[in-house]
Enzyme design. Structure first.
Site, PDB file in Angstrom:
ATOM      1  N   CYS A   7     -28.700  90.277  54.820  1.00 45.76           N
ATOM      2  CA  CYS A   7     -30.163  90.230  54.786  1.00 45.76           C
ATOM      3  C   CYS A   7     -30.997  88.733  54.929  1.00 45.76           C
ATOM      4  CB  CYS A   7     -30.597  90.647  53.188  1.00 45.76           C
ATOM      5  SG  CYS A   7     -30.427  92.367  52.961  1.00 45.76           S
ATOM      6  N   LYS A  12     -24.629 103.819  42.110  1.00 45.02           N
ATOM      7  CA  LYS A  12     -24.470 104.709  43.275  1.00 45.02           C
ATOM      8  C   LYS A  12     -23.986 103.886  44.441  1.00 45.02           C
ATOM      9  CE  LYS A  12     -27.330 105.774  46.550  1.00 45.02           C
ATOM     10  NZ  LYS A  12     -26.266 105.413  47.686  1.00 45.02           N
ATOM     11  N   GLU A  63     -36.026  93.645  60.960  1.00 44.10           N
ATOM     12  CA  GLU A  63     -34.615  93.124  60.476  1.00 44.10           C
ATOM     13  C   GLU A  63     -33.502  93.446  61.719  1.00 44.10           C
ATOM     14  OE1 GLU A  63     -33.243  93.776  56.806  1.00 44.10           O
ATOM     15  OE2 GLU A  63     -32.491  91.825  56.536  1.00 44.10           O
ATOM     16  N   GLU A  80     -33.696  93.539  45.812  1.00 44.14           N
ATOM     17  CA  GLU A  80     -33.449  92.766  46.847  1.00 44.14           C
ATOM     18  C   GLU A  80     -33.699  93.660  48.173  1.00 44.14           C
ATOM     19  OE1 GLU A  80     -29.787  90.904  48.019  1.00 44.14           O
ATOM     20  OE2 GLU A  80     -31.022  90.627  49.868  1.00 44.14           O
TER      21      GLU A  80
HETATM   22  C1  SIN Z   1     -27.488  90.546  51.448  1.00 44.32           C
HETATM   23  O1  SIN Z   1     -27.196  90.680  52.499  1.00 44.32           O
HETATM   24  O2  SIN Z   1     -28.209  91.462  50.897  1.00 44.32           O
HETATM   25  C2  SIN Z   1     -27.149  89.463  50.358  1.00 44.32           C
HETATM   26  C3  SIN Z   1     -26.479  88.347  51.159  1.00 44.32           C
HETATM   27  C4  SIN Z   1     -25.903  87.148  50.209  1.00 44.32           C
HETATM   28  O3  SIN Z   1     -25.768  87.468  48.969  1.00 44.32           O
HETATM   29  O4  SIN Z   1     -25.396  86.362  50.757  1.00 44.32           O
END
Ligand code: SIN
Length: 519
Positions: free
Chosen positions: A326, A215, A423, A292
């Site tokens: 992230c 998805k 964040e 993640e």
């Molecule tokens: C992410 O922002 O979730 C992954 C970042 C990355 O793999 O460099």
């Protein structure tokens, strides 16, 4: 016949297939992509993929996808629901029977072909990504290379899923451990890396012998659909990759993907709030889970650091994807002796950014993904300023079409701000002064998140101490280059479970122990 299945994508055949109303819209869509320099506009699909067939939603409903740099509509995708999700899971279940029995070498060869196709089509894949996500073409090409590297890496891992022989304490018995693919995998991915967050999971799943239902996010579905097409061209059999597109029905679709008994694993990259919901749903049938989730990454500059390197690192990791990753630095702590120098050099570099439409030459940073993102970044900046932070540069949205926020540097950000808690996911470098190593470790770890952390120091003892003390899954010591297919990517605390990349194929395999007795 082949064209018939593909008919409703953005080709002449697709337009003929459409209803009269649809026809006008299709012409507009074709124009948006074709006029923007795709060598092969036929890579752009506006249907989901189930059991090897490109399909619309059963209801006929669609979702519009917009270019964040212009807010123009790029095209539509089907608004699918539970029924299509069940169909996709069934198709993946059927395909698993044969795909799981193929040799690792066979899967390796198909994945290597997939990898080559991604490289061959890098310009088109990058353009599609820039159009739907907003990141610059250079960044999009970088993401395509990163994304393809997961397919290559897991092709190589496929043939190394070794088991084990364990000497038995029983004389006429032998102990053997084998690895087997878990089964159907549900893959839910975010818009910030429209391609790489898919291949990081898909590469491992396919290499292990699993089949998939993906998805993609409603903001960036076209990259996912183009990847699926390249997978087909590489020889991935029907039903091994299925794509369900949805927006309004996302709760139902996600629930089905997490609770359906035929699904054996759920893998997700995205916000912590959503991760918690999916984790709960997947618990209903004790599925394997990899998550993640969000970070709140500290970036620490000690006074013994190489300041050139530290500024460069901050620029790269804070403003990558316009701050929408992230592992972007969220909180930047600088030791008091070097604070003023670091702040002024960082601000000078940020002043040189060129923000705009990522398709245009010379643009260094693109827009944010949508209006909600701009509002969140503005809320974080305003909150910090109200609590005493100063704006060194930027600080507000850019007044032009599209969802742009000016790259921002904030100084003297106190604790207790939203930036410290959440964040930001935007182009805001939030600087805070500190005095001692002990103090900054406490500040850095004072968060529920634990994805990544960076620090700059040339003191060998400190390098070890800080690397060990940071409560995160990944540390960059004098570097921000974490994003590699070969490493165990993932977090601790509320930032996730499991690791992707590296030996992550293990997460897609069951370990089976077999005792051979009576020898
Ligand atoms: C992410 O922002 O979730 C992954 C970042 C990355 O793999 O460099």
């Amino acid at each position: 016949m082949r064209l018939l299945h593909r008919s409703p994508r953005l080709t002449l055949a697709g337009r003929i297939h459409a209803t009269q109303n649809h026809l006008n819209l299709s012409l507009v869509r074709a124009a948006s992509f074709a006029s923007l320099g795709l060598r092969e506009p036929s890579l752009v699909y506006n249907q989901g993929l189930i059991g090897g067939k490109w399909v619309d939603a059963k209801s006929g409903a669609t979702i519009s996808v917009f270019n964040p740099a212009t807010r123009e509509e790029l095209g539509t995708i089907p608004e699918m629901g539970i029924e299509e999700t069940k169909d996709a899971i069934d198709a993946a279940g059927e395909a698993f029977v044969t795909w799981s029995k193929t040799t690792a070498k066979h899967r390796h060869d198909i994945l290597m072909k997939f990898y080559s196709l991604m490289k061959e089509h890098e310009n088109d894949l990058a353009r599609i990504m820039t159009l739907e996500n907003g990141k610059t073409l250079a960044e999009a090409k970088g993401e395509n290379a990163y994304s393809a590297s997961f397919i290559e890496w897991f092709a190589e891992e496929a043939v190394r899923t070794y088991g084990e022989h364990i000497p038995s304490p029983i004389s006429n018995s032998r102990n053997v451990v084998i690895k087997q693919p878990v089964g159907v995998v549900s893959i839910l991915t975010p818009w910030n890396f429209p391609s790489a967050m898919i291949t990081r999971k898909l590469g491992a799943a396919l290499a292990a012998g699993c089949t998939t239902v993906i998805k993609p996010p409603p903001e960036t579905p076209f990259s996912a659909l183009a990847l699926a097409e390249l997978g087909k061209r590489a020889g991935v059999p029907d039903g091994v990759i299925n794509i369900v597109t949805t927006q309004k029905n996302v709760n139902d679709v996600a629930k089905e993907m997490c609770e359906n008994n035929s699904v054996k694993k759920v893998t997700f990259t995205g916000s912590t709030a959503v991760a918690k919901l999916l984790y709960k749903m997947a618990a209903s049938t004790i599925k394997k889970v990899s998550i993640e989730a969000g970070g709140n990454t500290p970036f620490i500059v000690f006074d013994d650091a190489d300041i050139d390197q530290a500024v460069e690192g901050a620029i790269l990791c804070k403003f990558r994807g316009t701050g929408q990753t992230c592992i972007c630095a969220n909180r930047i702590y600088v030791q008091s002796n070097v604070y003023a120098e670091f702040a002024s050099r960082l601000t000078e570099r940020v002043a040189a950014f060129k923000v705009g439409n990522g398709l245009e030459a010379g643009i260094t940073h693109g827009p944010l993904i949508h209006e909600r993102a701009v509002e969140k970044v503005a809320r974080h900046v305003n909150d910090a300023v109200q609590k005493g932070a100063q704006i060194l540069i930027g600080g507000s949205r850019i007044d032009r079409p599209g969802t742009f926020f000016a790259p921002t540097v904030l100084s003297d950000v106190p604790s207790g701000t939203l930036i410290n808690d959440e964040e930001t996911f935007g182009p805001v470098a939030a600087l805070t002064k500190f005095e001692t190593e002990e103090e900054v470790i406490k500040l850095a770890n004072d968060t529920k998140a634990g994805l990544a952390g960076y620090f700059y120091s040339r003191d060998v003892g400190r390098v070890w101490r800080v690397a060990e003390a940071l409560e995160v899954g990944m540390v960059g010591s004098n570097t921000v280059a974490l994003s590699q297919a070969v490493i165990p990517f993932g977090g601790i605390k509320e930032s996730g479970i499991g690791r992707e990349g590296g030996h992550g194929i293990e997460e897609y395999m069951n370990t089976k122990f077999i005792a051979f007795g009576g020898l």
